[in-house]
Each structure stands twice: as structure tokens, then as C-alpha cells.
Enzyme design. Structure first.
Site, PDB file in Angstrom:
ATOM      1  N   HIS A  31     -41.111   8.506  26.779  1.00 43.94           N
ATOM      2  CA  HIS A  31     -40.978   9.880  26.264  1.00 43.94           C
ATOM      3  C   HIS A  31     -40.789   9.855  24.750  1.00 43.94           C
ATOM      4  O   HIS A  31     -41.059  10.830  24.075  1.00 43.94           O
ATOM      5  CB  HIS A  31     -39.831  10.628  26.955  1.00 43.94           C
ATOM      6  N   LYS A  55     -37.237   0.363  23.423  1.00 44.94           N
ATOM      7  CA  LYS A  55     -36.214  -0.442  22.748  1.00 44.94           C
ATOM      8  C   LYS A  55     -35.249  -1.021  23.761  1.00 44.94           C
ATOM      9  O   LYS A  55     -34.818  -0.316  24.679  1.00 44.94           O
ATOM     10  CB  LYS A  55     -35.448   0.474  21.776  1.00 44.94           C
ATOM     11  N   LYS A  71     -29.083   5.627  27.287  1.00 46.36           N
ATOM     12  CA  LYS A  71     -28.220   5.284  26.151  1.00 46.36           C
ATOM     13  C   LYS A  71     -28.804   5.839  24.848  1.00 46.36           C
ATOM     14  O   LYS A  71     -28.117   6.502  24.072  1.00 46.36           O
ATOM     15  CB  LYS A  71     -28.150   3.752  26.084  1.00 46.36           C
ATOM     16  N   LYS A 114     -36.343  -3.353  28.369  1.00 48.29           N
ATOM     17  CA  LYS A 114     -35.480  -4.537  28.494  1.00 48.29           C
ATOM     18  C   LYS A 114     -36.346  -5.732  28.852  1.00 48.29           C
ATOM     19  O   LYS A 114     -37.380  -5.584  29.504  1.00 48.29           O
ATOM     20  CB  LYS A 114     -34.442  -4.329  29.606  1.00 48.29           C
ATOM     21  N   SER A 167     -29.442  -1.166  15.574  1.00 46.13           N
ATOM     22  CA  SER A 167     -30.829  -1.648  15.657  1.00 46.13           C
ATOM     23  C   SER A 167     -31.775  -0.587  15.093  1.00 46.13           C
ATOM     24  O   SER A 167     -32.760  -0.907  14.427  1.00 46.13           O
ATOM     25  CB  SER A 167     -31.220  -1.900  17.115  1.00 46.13           C
TER      26      SER A 167
HETATM   27  N1  GLU Z   1     -28.967  -5.404  24.123  1.00 42.67           N
HETATM   28  C1  GLU Z   1     -28.276  -4.332  23.498  1.00 42.67           C
HETATM   29  C2  GLU Z   1     -28.035  -3.217  24.516  1.00 42.67           C
HETATM   30  O1  GLU Z   1     -28.033  -3.437  25.694  1.00 42.67           O
HETATM   31  C3  GLU Z   1     -28.960  -3.851  22.230  1.00 42.67           C
HETATM   32  C4  GLU Z   1     -30.346  -3.314  22.409  1.00 42.67           C
HETATM   33  C5  GLU Z   1     -31.066  -3.026  21.092  1.00 42.67           C
HETATM   34  O2  GLU Z   1     -30.462  -3.171  20.035  1.00 42.67           O
HETATM   35  O3  GLU Z   1     -32.233  -2.667  21.188  1.00 42.67           O
HETATM   36  O4  GLU Z   1     -27.766  -2.104  24.175  1.00 42.67           O
END
Ligand code: GLU
Length: 473
Positions: A67, A72, A96, A108, A364
Site C-alpha cells: 500500500h 521495509k 508498525k 521481512k 531507518s
Molecule cells: N528489524 C527491525 C524491526 O523489526 C527494524 C526494521 C527496519 O529498520 O526496517 O522493526
């Protein structure tokens, strides 16, 4: 899945989603689309080990939602990696990012290896090969999908990724934005390392500053004097312990694989880490009591419990023995839906992962913006601000015929460095998200817990962004 939890991690995320969806007004079809994982890439590739043998590596990248693009989310190296887990974690990333207004879809990645069992050279080969597999399938790029560190990975792996990507895409001007969590010399941003732990601290501090919430939990206002237990002393757990301690909380318990330690007078995380380096274990730390199992730490008497390791550590079986009044989910998915039900009965406030540990992805986002703008934060305004502050200060001193102290002068004149701006952006993000979720919860008293309120916020934001595109009426 286990006797304690008869369904998978992804299913548990779906259950939490469904619980919250009842408090929104979206059609079932829209909710189904938001919940589904859009793309799942499962791969196998060979690696030649240092002893000459060939091993086939299993790895994944999941893009949960498009979307917003890029997608990320981190890449984890763990023996436990499987498709279901990566799908669950990718979904959590979508929610998140939505909650903290970071304009990305969730993704992920995972490689099913225990990094401790591989040499640095082998890990580099695996990471570079994984990256080239992602490039081949168009699963990585600054506008496509941007990985980051997660459990078992760090800035070193991100440096290998950006190097591999850039060499396969010569001349791509924004290639540094293909991954975040990089070392500073490779396009990283100051403040990324401590970001998740600091975000957890800002989020919990905001909750502890809410008089009505603290009254309900039977706790005094503020962080000072609160007793804390942190499970997991990796990057996230270490920084959580550090920020809480530095702000006057007492870290009474710490846990790692090998066991847990307790000291009612407080533990210093840095000294514990040094002790672990020297002895190979956190156990037998001077002045502390050893606990037989690391999970015993979850049941210690304390005000705030911070699980900062892996998923499903607090479940229907051990949740009734949790004595903390607040749980701050620094890890992804540490508490199961059954644990949530127990917390609701016992009046324990669980501050949910999907926004509380969003500090990492928030910074990030700042790193990605830095990479796309090709300029360090603060470069343009630092000197200007300092000159302006000097001028204002000298005018004030002249008018009042008084001089400020040297310490105050240094503080007032200071122009923002990159790290100041990153920390301030993170603080603002975590405070706003906490208030927004609490407001949703307050406005809908039937919402049973803070996790459900956070999901309501996420679902509404994702659905709205589809609606704005005209995809959903
Ligand atoms: N691995 C981290 C998380 O679960 C950071 C992910 C990121 O910075 O893209 O939020």
C-alpha cells in the site's frame, strides 16, 4: 506451534488483527486484503563451507503490503527461521510503520542459519549470495524493498548488502538507500544503533507520565525509581536497560540464553556485558543472585518487564505467574494472544511491540531519507543556528546586563548535529504514537487492551491509504 500454542505465529498476528477489526468500519474484503501477505519469496542456494563441504541454505523475503512502497523490514539469521515466522514479522512491519507514520509497506527476510556456527567469511558469502538472489527477482532496491538489521544481524551484514547491491547496479545514484542500519562510512545515520532501545524508553516513559494510566496500575508517575527486568541483552535489550538506568530506574533483573541474574539494588548493563565477555556468561555477576532458567526472569517481581529477545516467550502457561505491572514489548511478538487474555484479567498493561519497538524502523526511515537526499542531517543549519543563538544571547546579556554561565552558554548556542535531530525525530514519533493509541483506547472503552487499540490505529491508516487511492470506496 506447541502444546502451549496450538497455532502458528502468523495465525496469532491474524487473531490479534481480527480482534481489532471488529472495532473498525471496513468491509471484510478490505480487511482480508490488508491481512494477506502479498509476496513470499522462498529460496535455496548453495554455500561452500570453509571445510570444503557444500551446504544448501534456506532463506526468505516476504513483502506483506504494497500500500506504500518501498517495503521495509529487517533480515534475521536464526535456526528458527521459517516461512510462517517471516510472514508474521512482515505483517507486524506493515502495522508498525502505519502507526508511526513511516511511509513504507511491511517486509521481512530470514536466513535459516545459526550465525554462531559460521565463520565471518562464510557469513559474508551467504549474505552476498542472498542479496544477489533478491536482486535477480527484483526484491530489493531503494524504491522496492529495503532490508535492515534484525535478530542475528547488524551493521556488518548491511554493509555487505549495500556493497553487493551497488556492484550489481552500477551508476544507480540512490543505491545506498537499498538497505538501512549500515555503518556510518557506508551511508548509515548517527543514532540508528540505539534507536530501537531508545524508542522503547520514550514510549514507556510517555505511558509512565500519564496520571490516569499510572493510577490504574497503582504506580507513581514517571520513570524514576521504577524497577525493571530486561530479558535479552542484545542491541535492543542492552540499550533499553541503559536508557532506563540513566533516567533513574533500577534494573533489577537481566536475562540471556544461559540464565538470568537478579539484584534488588540494581544492575549496570555495561558491567554485565563486560562480565559476559570475560566469562562467557552473565551468571555469577558480582553481587547478583543467579536464576536457574532465563525464563525465570519473566516472573520476577518488578514494575516494568521488557522482553527484548524472541517471540512467544510469554504465553498462556507462564503469563499467570508474571508479576510486573507493565510489560513493554521490545521484541517482536513476545506475548501470545492467550497471554494477552491473562494480562487483561490481571490488570497488567501490555504496551505492544508493533509500535513500541518502532524506533528502529523510524530511524531507518531517517537513514533512507538521508541516502536519497545525499546530505548529512544538520549540515545546512548547524552553523546558521549557532550564529543566530550567539546573536540572541549577546542581545539578551546586553539588555539585562547579566551573563549566563559557561555551561548554559554551551547548551544554548549548540546548533543541531545529525544525532540530535535523529533523537528528536524519534522522541516526537514515539510520544505522538503513544498518545494516539491511548486516545483510541479511551474513545472506545470496549477495546480490551492497548494492542487492540494499536491494531485499530494501524488498520484505519492502511485502509485509508487504499481508500485515498480510490481502490476501496
Ligand atoms: N528489524 C527491525 C524491526 O523489526 C527494524 C526494521 C527496519 O529498520 O526496517 O522493526
Amino acid at each position: 506451534m506447541s502444546a502451549q500454542q496450538p497455532y502458528s505465529f502468523f495465525h496469532s498476528v491474524e487473531r490479534s488483527f481480527d480482534k481489532a477489526a471488529k472495532f473498525t468500519h471496513w468491509d471484510l474484503g478490505i480487511l482480508e486484503q490488508i491481512k494477506a501477505c502479498n509476496s513470499v519469496y522462498q529460496m535455496r542456494f548453495p554455500v561452500k563451507r570453509d571445510d570444503g563441504s557444500i551446504e544448501v541454505i534456506e532463506a526468505y523475503r516476504v513483502q506483506h503490503s504494497h500500500h506504500k512502497t518501498p517495503c521495509k523490514g529487517g533480515i534475521r539469521f536464526s535456526d528458527e527461521v521459517n516461512q510462517d515466522e517471516v510472514m508474521a514479522l512482515a505483517s507486524l512491519m506493515t502495522y508498525k510503520c502505519a502507526i508511526v507514520n513511516v511511509p513504507f509497506g511491511g517486509g521481512k527476510g530470514g536466513i535459516k542459519i545459526n550465525p554462531r556456527k559460521y565463520s565471518v567469511y562464510e557469513l559474508e558469502k551467504i549474505t552476498r549470495r542472498y542479496t544477489s538472489e533478491l536482486v535477480k527477482k527484483n526484491f530489493i532496491g531503494p524504491g522496492i524493498d529495503v532490508p535492515a538489521p534484525d535478530y542475528g544481524t547488524g551493521s556488518r551484514e548491511m554493509a555487505w548488502i549495500v556493497d553487493t547491491y551497488s556492484s550489481l547496479k552500477p551508476g544507480e545514484i540512490d543505491s545506498a538507500g537499498c538497505v538501512t542500519g549500515k555503518p556510518l562510512t557506508q551511508g548509515g545515520v548517527r543514532g540508528r544503533t540505539e534507536a530501537t532501545g531508545m524508542g522503547v524508553f520514550f514510549g514507556i516513559r510517555e505511558v509512565c507520565n500519564m496520571p490516569e494510566v499510572m493510577a490504574k496500575q497503582g504506580l507513581s508517575l514517571g520513570i524514576e525509581g521504577k524497577t525493571i527486568v530486561v530479558q535479552g541483552l542484545g542491541n535492543v535489550g542492552y540499550h533499553c536497560a541503559k536508557f532506563f538506568r540513566e533516567h533513574g530506574a533500577i534494573v533489577v533483573g537481566l536475562a540471556e540464553y544461559e540464565g538470568a541474574i537478579y539484584n534488588a539494588n540494581g544492575l549496570n548493563e555495561e558491567e554485565v556485558v563486560q562480565h559476559r565477555k570475560a566469562t562467557g556468561s552473565i551468571l555469577n555477576f558480582p553481587g547478583a543472585t543467579n536464576l536457574a532458567k532465563n525464563t525465570d526472569a519473566l516472573e520476577l517481581q518488578c514494575d516494568i518487564l521488557i522482553p527484548a529477545a524472541l517471540e512467544n516467550v510469554i504465553n498462556g502457561e507462564n503469563a499467570p505467574r508474571v508479576k510486573a505491572k507493565i510489560i513493554g514489548e521490545a521484541a517482536n511478538g513476545p506475548c501470545t494472544p492467550e497471554a494477552d487474555d491473562v494480562f487483561a484479567q490481571k490488570g497488567i498493561l501490555c504496551v505492544p511491540d508493533m509500535y513500541l519497538n518502532a524506533g528502529g524502523v523510524t530511524v531507518s526511515y531517517f537513514e533512507w531519507l538521508k541516502n536519497l537526499s545525499h546530505v548529512r542531517y544538520g549540515r545546512m543549519e548547524k552553523r546558521f543556528t549557532e550564529n543566530m543563538n550567539t546573536h540572541i544571547l549577546s542581545q539578551m546579556e546586553e539588555l539585562s546586563s547579566k551573563k549566563v554561565s559557561e555551561k548554559e552558554r554551551t547548551f544554548i548556542m549548540h546548533g543541531p548535529e545529525e544525532v540530535d535531530l535523529v533523537h528528536s525525530g524519534l522522541e516526537e514519533t514515539m510520544i505522538s504514537a503513544t498518545r494516539e493509541i491511548m486516545q483510541i483506547w479511551q474513545d472506545n472503552p470496549e477495546i480490551p487492551d492497548m494492542r487492540t487499540a494499536a491494531y485499530v490505529s494501524a488498520i484505519n491508516k492502511v485502509a485509508n491509504s487504499y481508500a485515498e487511492l480510490g481502490i476501496f470506496p
